[in-house]
Enzyme design. Sequence first.
Site, mmCIF file in Angstrom:
data_model
loop_
_atom_site.group_PDB
_atom_site.id
_atom_site.type_symbol
_atom_site.label_atom_id
_atom_site.label_comp_id
_atom_site.label_asym_id
_atom_site.label_seq_id
_atom_site.Cartn_x
_atom_site.Cartn_y
_atom_site.Cartn_z
ATOM 1 N N ILE A 1 27.363 -45.862 -23.158
ATOM 2 C CA ILE A 1 26.133 -46.582 -22.865
ATOM 3 C C ILE A 1 24.994 -45.874 -23.620
ATOM 4 O O ILE A 1 24.938 -44.654 -23.655
ATOM 5 C CB ILE A 1 25.918 -46.640 -21.335
ATOM 6 C CG1 ILE A 1 24.907 -47.679 -20.953
ATOM 7 C CG2 ILE A 1 25.517 -45.321 -20.791
ATOM 8 C CD1 ILE A 1 24.899 -48.021 -19.471
ATOM 9 N N ASP A 2 24.137 -46.664 -24.249
ATOM 10 C CA ASP A 2 23.038 -46.110 -25.035
ATOM 11 C C ASP A 2 22.008 -45.416 -24.146
ATOM 12 O O ASP A 2 21.832 -45.774 -22.982
ATOM 13 C CB ASP A 2 22.304 -47.214 -25.800
ATOM 14 C CG ASP A 2 23.140 -47.851 -26.891
ATOM 15 O OD1 ASP A 2 24.165 -47.270 -27.274
ATOM 16 O OD2 ASP A 2 22.751 -48.935 -27.353
#
Length: 194
Positions: free
Chosen positions: A1-2
């Site tokens: 996940i960024d």
Amino acid sequence: IDKDTSGLMVVAKTELAKNKLAKQFFDKTTERTYHAVVWGNLKEPKGTIIGKVGRNLKNRIGMDVFDNDGDYGKHAVTHYEVLENLGYVSLVKCNLETGRTHQIRVHMKHIGHTLFNDKTYGGDKILKGTTFTKYKQFAQNCFTICNRQALHAKTLGFVHPTTNEFMEFNSDLPDDMSQLIDKWRHYIANREIE
């Protein structure tokens, strides 16, 4: 996940679990759904974006989309569906077939719909709307409410590495994105959008 993306992620507690989960991600058998607020109204209510994703050749911080026939980048597929048009922005659902760095962010920018307040890809500027001062102030207030890219990992599904049972998890939108969406709904309620 960024970084600055909210929502679900899975963490393995053992090496065996890690390997089995990694294989599911590699084999593209996991289910991953994101919700995003993007600039503009999409012409098609549903679609698929196919484009290789790789490190931007001029700005090493970001990623870019490259020709599918070329040698640079990795194959990436994003399916999207418009959930709600909100005047100058839209709420979209994105399902990942692949999982490349910044995939949704660069794919949506590639089709002309940068994520709202995505500083890396230019979404932190007013990209759609009017030139009226009141609109500019409204947009600035929206940037303050959701001071990150408006991207949330909503659903995650995978086969449990030990029990082999399919598990699916859902996460509600966080307050900042919910407030952002409500603010846009209120804004367009009594206005004609160009």
